[in-house]
Design an enzyme around this catalytic site. Structure first.
Site, PDB file in Angstrom:
ATOM      1  N   SER A 109       3.029  18.840  13.482  1.00  0.00           N
ATOM      2  CA  SER A 109       3.589  19.471  12.572  1.00  0.00           C
ATOM      3  C   SER A 109       4.956  20.093  13.272  1.00  0.00           C
ATOM      4  O   SER A 109       5.864  19.372  13.550  1.00  0.00           O
ATOM      5  CB  SER A 109       2.601  20.471  12.028  1.00  0.00           C
ATOM      6  OG  SER A 109       3.124  20.998  10.741  1.00  0.00           O
ATOM      7  N   GLU A 201       5.615  11.646   9.265  1.00  0.00           N
ATOM      8  CA  GLU A 201       4.367  12.101   8.569  1.00  0.00           C
ATOM      9  C   GLU A 201       4.913  13.482   7.776  1.00  0.00           C
ATOM     10  O   GLU A 201       6.090  14.162   8.267  1.00  0.00           O
ATOM     11  CB  GLU A 201       2.971  12.366   9.160  1.00  0.00           C
ATOM     12  CG  GLU A 201       3.137  13.151  10.241  1.00  0.00           C
ATOM     13  CD  GLU A 201       2.872  14.915   9.722  1.00  0.00           C
ATOM     14  OE1 GLU A 201       2.210  15.058   9.045  1.00  0.00           O
ATOM     15  OE2 GLU A 201       3.515  15.736  10.375  1.00  0.00           O
ATOM     16  N   HIS A 271      -1.101  15.433   8.798  1.00  0.00           N
ATOM     17  CA  HIS A 271      -1.781  16.450   7.927  1.00  0.00           C
ATOM     18  C   HIS A 271      -3.045  15.980   7.373  1.00  0.00           C
ATOM     19  O   HIS A 271      -2.824  15.990   5.796  1.00  0.00           O
ATOM     20  CB  HIS A 271      -0.958  17.270   7.306  1.00  0.00           C
ATOM     21  CG  HIS A 271       0.018  18.129   7.888  1.00  0.00           C
ATOM     22  ND1 HIS A 271       1.268  17.600   8.327  1.00  0.00           N
ATOM     23  CD2 HIS A 271       0.060  19.431   8.361  1.00  0.00           C
ATOM     24  CE1 HIS A 271       1.958  18.520   8.999  1.00  0.00           C
ATOM     25  NE2 HIS A 271       1.342  19.582   8.784  1.00  0.00           N
TER      26      HIS A 271
END
Length: 298
Positions: A109, A201, A271
């Site tokens: 992330s 992502e 995630h």
């Protein structure tokens, strides 16, 4: 590309905050996991600090991370959680010693800031679960982190889907969260994708914004010489009251398919609970055929 030394029993892993705050009691599952592998744990000074959303001020977070970078006894640095904030400290960090004596930097992330910056320095990192996500991670996912840390060979095989684009490629794996990659464009932390396999992502984005990011990456040459694209989880995507008209698969396919490269969607990383460890900076073989998708690390 330098691969940091793999860990052995007795080595120490530091847990620090580079972004959102994280408290000692929340770190217990991660500590127990590392100790079960025979590793020692050091909690950084930022664990328990509270500065609005962040785990300490920018100066505190930078100082803590720098301390772990420069400590010869620390063999890996595990970022506690994502959110936002790593970009606020990246330019305060001195990676001079780290480049000569690399160690594993781990997370996903917002940690993509570190992955990207460290990749430009020629050092591999681990895109993987974080202490914040350990409690919800399946055992088989935790096992992929252990395998990567201890130098066991990683290889993934998943069923192919009808909307995947077939092909074979070999190259260095790079990437991470697409919003972060997009935000780093034009900075010294932006990665070079030429001849690479690109992983992307994201979470909680509007479909039109995925489209905008993809077009900006395209205009910046991200796809011109890329050899393959691995799309991980695109979790909790949103649409406007007036629908955008394409989902995330259609958006990415429309932009990337003209490059005649293999593309896989819904790869188990990002995630989601099934967030398998990826060695960013590793040479990989990537194949998409009518039956399977294969990703093998070297």
């Amino acid at each position: 590309m330098k691969i940091p030394p793999f860990l052995k029993k007795g080595d120490t892993v530091a847990i620090v905050c580079t972004a959102r705050k994280f408290f000692p009691e929340d770190a217990k599952p991660a500590i127990e996991l590392l100790e079960s592998w025979g590793l020692k744990v050091k909690l950084g000074k930022t664990i328990g600090l509270d500065s609005c959303q962040l785990g300490g001020t920018d100066q505190e977070r930078a100082a803590d991370f720098q301390s772990q970078l420069d400590d010869d006894n620390i063999k890996a640095i595990w970022c506690a959680r994502g959110g936002y904030g790593t970009v606020r400290i990246i330019d305060q960090l001195d990676f001079t010693k780290f480049v000569n004596h690399p160690k594993w930097v781990m997370g996903f992330s917002d940690v993509t800031v570190l992955h990207s910056h460290i990749h430009t320095l020629g050092v591999a990192t681990l895109h993987t679960i974080m202490p914040f996500t350990v409690p919800k991670a399946p055992e088989e996912v935790k096992a992929t982190l252990k395998a990567a840390l201890f130098g066991e060979k990683l290889a993934y095989q998943i069923p192919a889907k009808s909307h995947d684009i077939q092909g074979k490629a070999r190259g260095i794996l790079v990437g991470g969260n697409i919003s972060i990659l997009y935000s780093l464009l034009g900075s010294k932390s932006s990665i070079d994708t030429r001849g690479k396999i690109l992983f992307i992502e994201d979470l909680d984005e509007y479909l039109y914004h995925i489209d905008r990011m993809m077009y900006n990456l395209k205009r910046n040459g991200y796809f011109d010489q890329v050899k393959g694209i691995i799309v991980g989880s695109m979790t909790d995507m949103h649409d406007n009251e007036i629908p955008f008209g394409q989902n995330e698969v259609q958006i990415i396919t429309a932009i990337a398919q003209s490059y005649n490269i293999p593309i896989v969607f819904e790869f188990p990383a990002g995630h989601q609970r099934d967030n398998r460890t990826l060695i960013l900076g590793s040479l990989v073989d990537f194949e998409v055929n009518s039956t399977n998708v294969i990703l093998r690390f070297y």
